[in-house]
Design a protein around this motif. Structure first.
Motif, PDB file in Angstrom:
ATOM      1  N   GLY A 228       0.802  -1.218   0.000  1.00 20.78           N
ATOM      2  CA  GLY A 228       0.000   0.000   0.000  1.00 20.78           C
ATOM      3  C   GLY A 228       0.829   1.259   0.000  1.00 20.78           C
ATOM      4  O   GLY A 228       2.040   1.242  -0.274  1.00 20.78           O
ATOM      5  N   LEU A 229       0.174   2.376   0.330  1.00 16.14           N
ATOM      6  CA  LEU A 229       0.780   3.703   0.277  1.00 16.14           C
ATOM      7  C   LEU A 229       0.497   4.481   1.550  1.00 16.14           C
ATOM      8  O   LEU A 229      -0.592   4.375   2.124  1.00 16.14           O
ATOM      9  N   VAL A 230       1.491   5.275   1.964  1.00 17.40           N
ATOM     10  CA  VAL A 230       1.297   6.297   2.982  1.00 17.40           C
ATOM     11  C   VAL A 230       1.761   7.615   2.364  1.00 17.40           C
ATOM     12  O   VAL A 230       2.873   7.690   1.818  1.00 17.40           O
ATOM     13  N   VAL A 231       0.915   8.641   2.427  1.00 20.74           N
ATOM     14  CA  VAL A 231       1.177   9.892   1.723  1.00 20.74           C
ATOM     15  C   VAL A 231       1.297  11.042   2.718  1.00 20.74           C
ATOM     16  O   VAL A 231       0.440  11.215   3.601  1.00 20.74           O
ATOM     17  N   ALA A 281       5.096  10.112  -1.261  1.00 20.55           N
ATOM     18  CA  ALA A 281       4.372   8.870  -0.981  1.00 20.55           C
ATOM     19  C   ALA A 281       5.383   7.761  -0.721  1.00 20.55           C
ATOM     20  O   ALA A 281       6.390   7.644  -1.430  1.00 20.55           O
ATOM     21  N   PHE A 282       5.129   6.976   0.297  1.00 23.90           N
ATOM     22  CA  PHE A 282       5.938   5.792   0.578  1.00 23.90           C
ATOM     23  C   PHE A 282       5.139   4.568   0.145  1.00 23.90           C
ATOM     24  O   PHE A 282       4.034   4.322   0.653  1.00 23.90           O
ATOM     25  N   ALA A 283       5.693   3.844  -0.827  1.00 27.61           N
ATOM     26  CA  ALA A 283       5.057   2.631  -1.329  1.00 27.61           C
ATOM     27  C   ALA A 283       5.628   1.442  -0.559  1.00 27.61           C
ATOM     28  O   ALA A 283       6.846   1.244  -0.519  1.00 27.61           O
ATOM     29  N   LEU A 284       4.736   0.665   0.064  1.00 27.45           N
ATOM     30  CA  LEU A 284       5.126  -0.373   1.016  1.00 27.45           C
ATOM     31  C   LEU A 284       4.815  -1.755   0.470  1.00 27.45           C
ATOM     32  O   LEU A 284       3.756  -1.986  -0.125  1.00 27.45           O
ATOM     33  N   PHE A 285       5.731  -2.694   0.735  1.00 31.18           N
ATOM     34  CA  PHE A 285       5.518  -4.075   0.311  1.00 31.18           C
ATOM     35  C   PHE A 285       6.190  -5.001   1.313  1.00 31.18           C
ATOM     36  O   PHE A 285       7.322  -4.752   1.739  1.00 31.18           O
ATOM     37  N   HIS A 286       5.475  -6.068   1.674  1.00 34.34           N
ATOM     38  CA  HIS A 286       6.062  -7.065   2.568  1.00 34.34           C
ATOM     39  C   HIS A 286       5.908  -8.444   1.937  1.00 34.34           C
ATOM     40  O   HIS A 286       4.792  -8.844   1.551  1.00 34.34           O
ATOM     41  N   GLY A 293       4.252  -8.218   8.624  1.00 36.50           N
ATOM     42  CA  GLY A 293       4.468  -7.054   7.791  1.00 36.50           C
ATOM     43  C   GLY A 293       3.869  -5.788   8.366  1.00 36.50           C
ATOM     44  O   GLY A 293       4.463  -4.714   8.270  1.00 36.50           O
ATOM     45  N   ARG A 294       2.684  -5.907   8.991  1.00 36.98           N
ATOM     46  CA  ARG A 294       2.065  -4.720   9.607  1.00 36.98           C
ATOM     47  C   ARG A 294       2.959  -4.136  10.690  1.00 36.98           C
ATOM     48  O   ARG A 294       3.083  -2.912  10.813  1.00 36.98           O
ATOM     49  N   LYS A 295       3.578  -4.988  11.461  1.00 37.43           N
ATOM     50  CA  LYS A 295       4.496  -4.509  12.502  1.00 37.43           C
ATOM     51  C   LYS A 295       5.741  -3.895  11.873  1.00 37.43           C
ATOM     52  O   LYS A 295       6.252  -2.879  12.336  1.00 37.43           O
ATOM     53  N   ALA A 296       6.207  -4.524  10.793  1.00 37.04           N
ATOM     54  CA  ALA A 296       7.433  -4.049  10.162  1.00 37.04           C
ATOM     55  C   ALA A 296       7.274  -2.663   9.557  1.00 37.04           C
ATOM     56  O   ALA A 296       8.193  -1.834   9.625  1.00 37.04           O
ATOM     57  N   ILE A 297       6.122  -2.386   8.956  1.00 36.44           N
ATOM     58  CA  ILE A 297       5.955  -1.103   8.263  1.00 36.44           C
ATOM     59  C   ILE A 297       5.350  -0.025   9.164  1.00 36.44           C
ATOM     60  O   ILE A 297       5.195   1.127   8.736  1.00 36.44           O
ATOM     61  N   GLU A 298       5.024  -0.355  10.395  1.00 34.69           N
ATOM     62  CA  GLU A 298       4.373   0.601  11.298  1.00 34.69           C
ATOM     63  C   GLU A 298       5.112   1.930  11.411  1.00 34.69           C
ATOM     64  O   GLU A 298       4.482   3.006  11.409  1.00 34.69           O
ATOM     65  N   PRO A 299       6.459   1.937  11.522  1.00 33.58           N
ATOM     66  CA  PRO A 299       7.135   3.239  11.632  1.00 33.58           C
ATOM     67  C   PRO A 299       6.868   4.182  10.470  1.00 33.58           C
ATOM     68  O   PRO A 299       6.851   5.403  10.646  1.00 33.58           O
ATOM     69  N   VAL A 300       6.654   3.635   9.267  1.00 30.11           N
ATOM     70  CA  VAL A 300       6.435   4.482   8.098  1.00 30.11           C
ATOM     71  C   VAL A 300       5.144   5.284   8.238  1.00 30.11           C
ATOM     72  O   VAL A 300       5.018   6.387   7.705  1.00 30.11           O
ATOM     73  N   ARG A 301       4.206   4.784   9.002  1.00 28.62           N
ATOM     74  CA  ARG A 301       2.930   5.457   9.203  1.00 28.62           C
ATOM     75  C   ARG A 301       3.054   6.648  10.147  1.00 28.62           C
ATOM     76  O   ARG A 301       2.097   7.415  10.315  1.00 28.62           O
ATOM     77  N   HIS A 302       4.253   6.810  10.736  1.00 29.67           N
ATOM     78  CA  HIS A 302       4.446   7.860  11.742  1.00 29.67           C
ATOM     79  C   HIS A 302       5.644   8.735  11.413  1.00 29.67           C
ATOM     80  O   HIS A 302       6.271   9.298  12.312  1.00 29.67           O
ATOM     81  N   GLY A 308      -3.066  10.752   4.071  1.00 31.36           N
ATOM     82  CA  GLY A 308      -3.923   9.590   3.868  1.00 31.36           C
ATOM     83  C   GLY A 308      -3.075   8.346   3.671  1.00 31.36           C
ATOM     84  O   GLY A 308      -1.866   8.428   3.418  1.00 31.36           O
ATOM     85  N   GLU A 309      -3.698   7.203   3.820  1.00 28.13           N
ATOM     86  CA  GLU A 309      -2.989   5.952   3.589  1.00 28.13           C
ATOM     87  C   GLU A 309      -3.974   4.893   3.097  1.00 28.13           C
ATOM     88  O   GLU A 309      -5.185   4.980   3.332  1.00 28.13           O
ATOM     89  N   HIS A 310      -3.419   3.917   2.419  1.00 25.72           N
ATOM     90  CA  HIS A 310      -4.212   2.774   1.967  1.00 25.72           C
ATOM     91  C   HIS A 310      -3.293   1.564   2.037  1.00 25.72           C
ATOM     92  O   HIS A 310      -2.427   1.366   1.170  1.00 25.72           O
ATOM     93  N   ILE A 311      -3.440   0.767   3.070  1.00 26.38           N
ATOM     94  CA  ILE A 311      -2.571  -0.381   3.310  1.00 26.38           C
ATOM     95  C   ILE A 311      -3.455  -1.590   3.593  1.00 26.38           C
ATOM     96  O   ILE A 311      -4.412  -1.498   4.364  1.00 26.38           O
ATOM     97  N   GLY A 312      -3.155  -2.712   2.995  1.00 28.68           N
ATOM     98  CA  GLY A 312      -3.924  -3.916   3.256  1.00 28.68           C
ATOM     99  C   GLY A 312      -3.370  -5.091   2.480  1.00 28.68           C
ATOM    100  O   GLY A 312      -2.408  -4.968   1.725  1.00 28.68           O
ATOM    101  N   VAL A 313      -3.988  -6.215   2.681  1.00 26.20           N
ATOM    102  CA  VAL A 313      -3.611  -7.421   1.943  1.00 26.20           C
ATOM    103  C   VAL A 313      -4.377  -7.427   0.629  1.00 26.20           C
ATOM    104  O   VAL A 313      -5.607  -7.314   0.604  1.00 26.20           O
ATOM    105  N   GLN A 314      -3.675  -7.536  -0.460  1.00 23.58           N
ATOM    106  CA  GLN A 314      -4.290  -7.581  -1.779  1.00 23.58           C
ATOM    107  C   GLN A 314      -3.538  -8.583  -2.638  1.00 23.58           C
ATOM    108  O   GLN A 314      -2.407  -8.963  -2.321  1.00 23.58           O
TER     109      GLN A 314
END
Length: 478
Positions: A228-231, A281-286, A293-302, A308-314
């Motif tokens: 997903g993305l964090v902007v 924008a930070f594009a995230l992939f685990h 992965g949610r724990k790993a990318i948590e710092p990027v959200r802060h 806005g952000e859109h992160i999930g399993v797809q």
């Protein structure tokens, strides 16, 4: 059939009589196209609309026999020859003016051996073709970020993607290739057979022959991946990028985060008032367990206060297509590229400055994080030498009309010039335009002379020259 005037390799034109052309046509499975024929314009058209070249003849190859006949015909008549796979290369090297086009874009077969975790891929296949077949078996390999990119060109230049930190460059997952050489021979190359050719093809581009089949190692993945993305607004970019560079040093190889600076597209998770404003924008992939992965990318959200952000399993295939709307064919594109071992303050400040003065709303600067497994092979393990690269930076100039060319190109060149003191001096060959005079040495560095000697062995007449060209046995002047 009338005679054909066509360019030779050395630049002058030659007239081919109708019997020679008719003999070629009769031996082909695929069509032989002339200007004005149905399919001719589609064959000569490539992704970058800045490239508008018209070959005198085009062979749309239907199989290996067509490729071999085309190579023999080009060699016999000394023709200026270009080779088109996916047609996505920024420099437009797939097409030559007035010469002979060998078009492989119709050869798009991808065959998966799920037991062996191996893919067999034809040279016209795109990433979308590859991902559709491989993901049917829950498999993937590191292979770009845009589904319309051609597998062949990306691989021959080195290749990287969202899985590279875990599984290496694309070439690190290449097991073998079948090749038609300049003298028309069909050879297989891998770590044991024609090992010098295999070494050169892993990063050396289309200089050494036409690959008719790629064989890749596959890895279990998906079908669902956390991505997903964090902007953030541009005024938070400096702080966010400094936090990002520290985060990048601490994350595992399963996590990949890219930074993209541009104007905000109309993403549905962003407020309408943000659309068209400058953002990072930070594009995230685990590549592993989504919960990890949610724990790993948590710092990027802060890294700041997000817009806005859109992160999930797809599905992995969906993520591979996520940036396609920003890279559709038909626009004019001009790129400049640097490699970085770290993001120093100077590089960060320069990127923010240039994003504040974009010549077109379609332009962007990205820092594509690789590192991890891409750094483990030795620099001389393959033609691609840049094993110290942690970030591949591309300044992506993109606009709609020729009137914008000068402004956009000057912007991209300015960024390249001003960030050079902070970069390694190396570049990724797939990001080179055709006006980068010193780009070939920046792309290959200490590996260049070995490449030139292998070129001399497999293509001594430089038949395959419409590319980022390695001249047979010759080192460019300093």
């Amino acid at each position: 059939m009338t005679t054909v005037s066509i360019r030779r390799s050395e630049g002058e034109s030659v007239t081919l009589d109708s019997s020679a052309v008719e003999s070629l046509k009769a031996g082909l499975r695929g069509p032989l196209l002339f200007p004005g024929d149905d399919g001719y314009d589609a064959s000569r058209t490539v992704w970058n609309a800045m490239i508008d070249r018209r070959p005198a003849l085009a062979v749309q190859c239907a199989g290996v026999s067509d490729i071999r006949r085309a190579v023999d015909f080009a060699r016999t008549h000394g023709l200026l020859t270009s080779v088109k796979g996916g047609g996505h290369n920024i420099a437009g090297s797939a097409v030559c003016d007035g010469g002979f086009l060998i078009d492989l874009s119709g050869m798009r077969s991808v065959r998966i051996d799920p037991g062996a975790h191996v893919a067999h891929v034809e040279p016209g296949a795109t990433l979308g073709d590859f991902d559709a077949e491989a993901q049917a078996f829950g498999l993937a390999t590191p292979l770009g970020i845009n589904s319309t990119t051609g597998v062949a060109g990306l691989t021959l230049g080195g290749g990287f993607g969202w899985l590279s930190r875990k599984h290496g460059m694309t070439i690190d997952n290449l097991l073998a290739v079948d090749v038609i050489t300049a003298d028309g021979r069909f050879v297989r190359a891998n770590g044991r057979e024609n090992a010098d050719l295999f070494w050169a093809l892993r990063g050396g581009g289309g200089n050494f022959g036409i690959v008719t089949r790629f064989e890749f190692q596959l890895h279990p993945l998906g079908p669902g991946v956390l991505s997903g993305l964090v902007v953030y607004p541009l005024n938070e970019a400096a702080s966010a990028l400094r936090q990002y560079r520290q985060f990048a040093k601490e994350q595992s190889d399963e996590t990949t985060v890219w930074a993209v600076l541009r104007k905000a597209p109309p993403l549905p998770f962003l407020p309408p008032e943000v659309h068209g404003t400058e953002i990072i924008a930070f594009a995230l992939f685990h590549a592993g367990d989504p919960e990890a992965g949610r724990k790993a990318i948590e710092p990027v959200r802060h890294f700041g206060k997000a817009l806005g952000e859109h992160i999930g399993v797809q599905p992995y295939r969906s993520w591979q297509q996520a940036f396609d709307p920003l890279l559709t064919p038909g626009a004019r594109n001009y790129w400049k590229s640097h490699n970085f071992t770290d993001l120093g303050d100077g590089a960060i400040e320069t990127a923010i400055k240039y994003v504040g003065n974009l010549p077109s709303p379609h332009c962007e600067i990205f820092f594509g994080q690789i590192g991890g497994a891409t750094m483990r092979p030795a620099a001389d393990s393959a033609a691609y030498p840049h094993r110290n690269t942690l970030y591949v930076c591309n300044v992506h100039g993109r606009w709609d009309t020729p009137a914008e060319d000068r402004k956009g190109m000057e912007w991209a060149r300015g960024f390249f010039r001003d960030t050079a003191p902070h970069a390694t001096g190396g570049v990724y060959v797939n990001f080179l335009t055709d006006d980068a005079a010193d780009g070939i040495m920046a792309a290959y560095g200490p590996n260049y002379q070995r490449l030139a000697e292998i070129k001399k062995k497999y293509d001594p007449q430089n038949q395959f020259r419409i590319n980022q060209n390695i001249r047979p046995g010759i080192r460019p002047a300093a």
